[in-house]
Write an enzyme that holds these catalytic residues in place. Structure first.
Site, mmCIF file in Angstrom:
data_model
loop_
_atom_site.group_PDB
_atom_site.id
_atom_site.type_symbol
_atom_site.label_atom_id
_atom_site.label_comp_id
_atom_site.label_asym_id
_atom_site.label_seq_id
_atom_site.Cartn_x
_atom_site.Cartn_y
_atom_site.Cartn_z
ATOM 1 N N HIS A 111 34.975 24.626 26.234
ATOM 2 C CA HIS A 111 34.277 25.502 27.174
ATOM 3 C C HIS A 111 33.425 24.691 28.147
ATOM 4 C CE1 HIS A 111 34.671 29.124 24.199
ATOM 5 N NE2 HIS A 111 35.768 28.907 24.890
ATOM 6 N N ASP A 122 12.455 37.778 42.433
ATOM 7 C CA ASP A 122 13.055 38.963 43.042
ATOM 8 C C ASP A 122 14.574 38.859 43.207
ATOM 9 O OD1 ASP A 122 10.608 40.230 43.298
ATOM 10 O OD2 ASP A 122 10.210 39.303 45.235
ATOM 11 N N ASP A 129 43.605 35.344 33.874
ATOM 12 C CA ASP A 129 43.161 34.208 33.056
ATOM 13 C C ASP A 129 44.309 33.199 32.987
ATOM 14 O OD1 ASP A 129 41.923 32.519 31.281
ATOM 15 O OD2 ASP A 129 41.827 33.941 29.628
ATOM 16 N N GLU A 167 48.150 28.199 29.905
ATOM 17 C CA GLU A 167 47.845 29.597 29.588
ATOM 18 C C GLU A 167 48.456 30.540 30.617
ATOM 19 O OE1 GLU A 167 43.885 32.371 28.780
ATOM 20 O OE2 GLU A 167 43.709 30.508 29.945
ATOM 21 N N ASP A 215 40.879 26.073 33.911
ATOM 22 C CA ASP A 215 40.972 27.396 33.291
ATOM 23 C C ASP A 215 40.169 28.329 34.187
ATOM 24 O OD1 ASP A 215 40.807 29.691 31.731
ATOM 25 O OD2 ASP A 215 40.567 28.592 29.847
ATOM 26 N N ARG A 233 45.877 22.266 28.130
ATOM 27 C CA ARG A 233 46.064 23.671 27.742
ATOM 28 C C ARG A 233 46.912 24.322 28.826
ATOM 29 N NH1 ARG A 233 41.250 24.733 26.754
ATOM 30 N NH2 ARG A 233 40.489 25.868 28.583
ATOM 31 N N TYR A 287 44.044 18.497 22.290
ATOM 32 C CA TYR A 287 42.837 17.826 22.769
ATOM 33 C C TYR A 287 42.637 16.560 21.935
ATOM 34 C CZ TYR A 287 42.619 22.699 24.091
ATOM 35 O OH TYR A 287 42.958 23.949 24.545
ATOM 36 N N GLU A 337 48.097 30.681 25.089
ATOM 37 C CA GLU A 337 47.434 29.469 25.568
ATOM 38 C C GLU A 337 47.293 28.382 24.500
ATOM 39 O OE1 GLU A 337 43.141 30.064 26.210
ATOM 40 O OE2 GLU A 337 43.476 32.191 25.841
ATOM 41 N N HIS A 351 38.090 38.592 27.475
ATOM 42 C CA HIS A 351 38.406 38.781 26.054
ATOM 43 C C HIS A 351 38.281 40.276 25.833
ATOM 44 C CE1 HIS A 351 37.462 34.402 24.606
ATOM 45 N NE2 HIS A 351 38.393 34.467 25.528
ATOM 46 N N HIS A 362 44.391 35.970 23.292
ATOM 47 C CA HIS A 362 43.450 37.076 23.117
ATOM 48 C C HIS A 362 43.897 38.222 24.012
ATOM 49 C CE1 HIS A 362 41.740 35.869 27.018
ATOM 50 N NE2 HIS A 362 41.721 34.634 26.548
ATOM 51 N N HIS A 396 41.901 26.064 18.196
ATOM 52 C CA HIS A 396 41.665 27.466 18.570
ATOM 53 C C HIS A 396 42.941 28.281 18.385
ATOM 54 C CE1 HIS A 396 43.781 26.971 22.452
ATOM 55 N NE2 HIS A 396 43.122 25.841 22.603
#
Length: 441
Positions: free
Chosen positions: A248, A42, A276, A412, A265, A410, A393, A389, A366, A359, A355
């Site tokens: 991610h 529920d 972001d 960003e 991030d 990173r 790595y 960004e 995104h 974006h 990457h």
């Protein structure tokens, strides 16, 4: 202390519907909101409306459908909302709901009906309409419902009624509308950015060795909520040490170790609009020599990319600017070997940067909008909002010097294209080596 935030006036949603109808020229649009999702038994996941539906309606309740009928010589333009009926008993359990009568007044609709009447009313609205605009292919059960209504209209053709001849994806029009943000949208996005900046500052201040990633995530979520943003725009990444090399990573369960970096991030959502931000900093408050070298390289790449965010430049130019700086830096640090042209052509840099550099950003993290038009990268225009960004790595690898192992960085920011240049919504979040180390002391 809660933060008083600006909300987009309801009148602005009406203007969006009118503009959308102009783009339609003819036909009828049928746009449902997102369904509620059951988590288990529920219990439901926190409800979040569909962005396309909300963009045109401002209505946040579930079980709702927006219908827009374009103006013709025979019929006037019409904006219709189907929503849940007023139900005092359900309100005891679930809270306030508008109901059709109150929703019509509050949200500037021409007509409103209980959503239970959708199957009854829609076939009559589809009669003699040449085209249906809807989110075709987004939900197969919704597609089948549209087809069923069309077939009901076709069954009446001997009475002189004509059925729609085609179905067109309504998102094509809305993607272009959503891509250029109004001054009101930018005001909300700046507020979302301000809240997220404070969350990142708080994270830097309380991070110490032997804490856990989830403790830092808790501080982010607490700051979002304390300042009026109830939910994150996406699942926060709080990644210490080697975890920062997982793009991610969202487990957020590991212990933080002195000598490692922490990559965060995270951004809040405010009134339907996302922020972001990514920042990377040393868990013990001091960058090592190798960490400084890589961090400054990524920061330089971001500066080069942001410098290319201006009207008339192509979408791909910030990425290419960052890539040039990163690839040369990888050569200088001994991570890649050979000439700059050779590293770029062979894509050897992708071992450390795999990457793209950004974006679109808006109601979705995104966000909607095409990156190419007729096969070519599109030109940036005032009102577009994008992230910038770049990252690096470096996993533990026999071919990389050990002092670089498990460095994941990173940086960003959220950037608006302005009439002559750009504006960084998230500029207040510390990102120079000196500013980060000073704040963490």
């Amino acid at each position: 202390m809660t933060m008083q935030t600006f909300t987009i006036p309801i009148q602005s949603y009406l203007k969006r519907r009118q503009l959308f109808a102009q783009h339609m020229q003819t036909g009828i649009a049928i746009i449902p909101t997102a369904p509620e999702r059951i988590r288990n038994r529920d219990a439901h996941y926190p409800y979040r409306f569909d962005s396309y539906f909300y963009y045109l309606s401002g209505f946040s309740e579930p079980e709702a459908v927006l219908v827009i009928v374009a103006k013709t010589d025979k019929v006037p333009e019409k904006h219709i909302l189907f929503c849940r009926a007023k139900d005092k008993e359900r309100e005891i359990w679930d809270g306030y709901r508008y109901g059709p009568e109150a929703a019509k007044e509050a949200f500037n609709f021409d007509e409103t009906y209980p959503v239970t009447q959708l199957d009854e009313i829609l076939p009559t609205l589809l009669a003699d309409q040449p085209v249906i605009y809807t989110a075709l292919g987004h939900d197969s059960s919704w597609d089948q419902r549209i087809i069923r209504w069309m077939n009901q209209v076709r069954d009446q053709i001997r009475t002189g009624v004509t059925a729609p001849e085609k179905i067109t994806d309504c998102r094509v029009i809305m993607d272009e509308m959503r891509l250029i943000k109004s001054s009101e949208e930018l005001q909300v996005m700046q507020q979302a950015a301000n809240i997220s900046v404070q969350a990142h500052q708080r994270a830097m201040q309380i991070t110490k060795p032997d804490k856990y990633e989830y403790e830092i995530e808790a501080e982010l979520l607490y700051t979002f909520n304390r300042l009026g943003a109830r939910f994150p725009a996406y699942t926060s990444i709080v990644a210490g040490g080697a975890n920062a090399c997982v793009l991610h990573y969202v487990d957020n369960t590991a212990e933080l170790k002195s000598g490692d970096l922490l990559l965060i991030d995270a951004g809040c959502e405010l009134h339907g609009y996302a922020s972001d931000i990514t920042r990377t900093f040393p868990i013990n408050g001091k960058f090592s020599a190798a960490q400084k070298d890589v961090y400054q390289l990524v920061l330089n790449a971001q500066a080069a990319a942001i410098a290319q965010v201006k009207p008339g430049n192509l979408w791909n130019e910030p990425h290419q600017a960052a890539l040039q700086v990163l690839a040369q830096g990888f050569i200088d640090l001994g991570l890649c070997h050979g000439s700059l042209d050779g590293v770029l052509e062979s894509e050897d840099y992708k071992r450390f940067y795999m990457h793209r550099t950004g974006h679109w950003l808006g109601m979705d993290v995104h966000d909607a909008g095409q990156y190419k038009q007729r096969g070519a990268w599109r030109a940036l225009q005032p009102g577009m909002v994008l992230t910038v960004e770049p990252g690096c790595y470096i996993r533990a690898d026999d071919n990389v010097a050990e002092h670089f192992w498990n460095i994941g960085i990173r940086i960003e920011d959220d950037v608006v294209v302005t009439a002559s240049n750009h504006n960084i919504l998230t500029a207040a979040a510390p990102k120079t080596i000196a500013d980060i180390e000073e704040l963490m002391q």
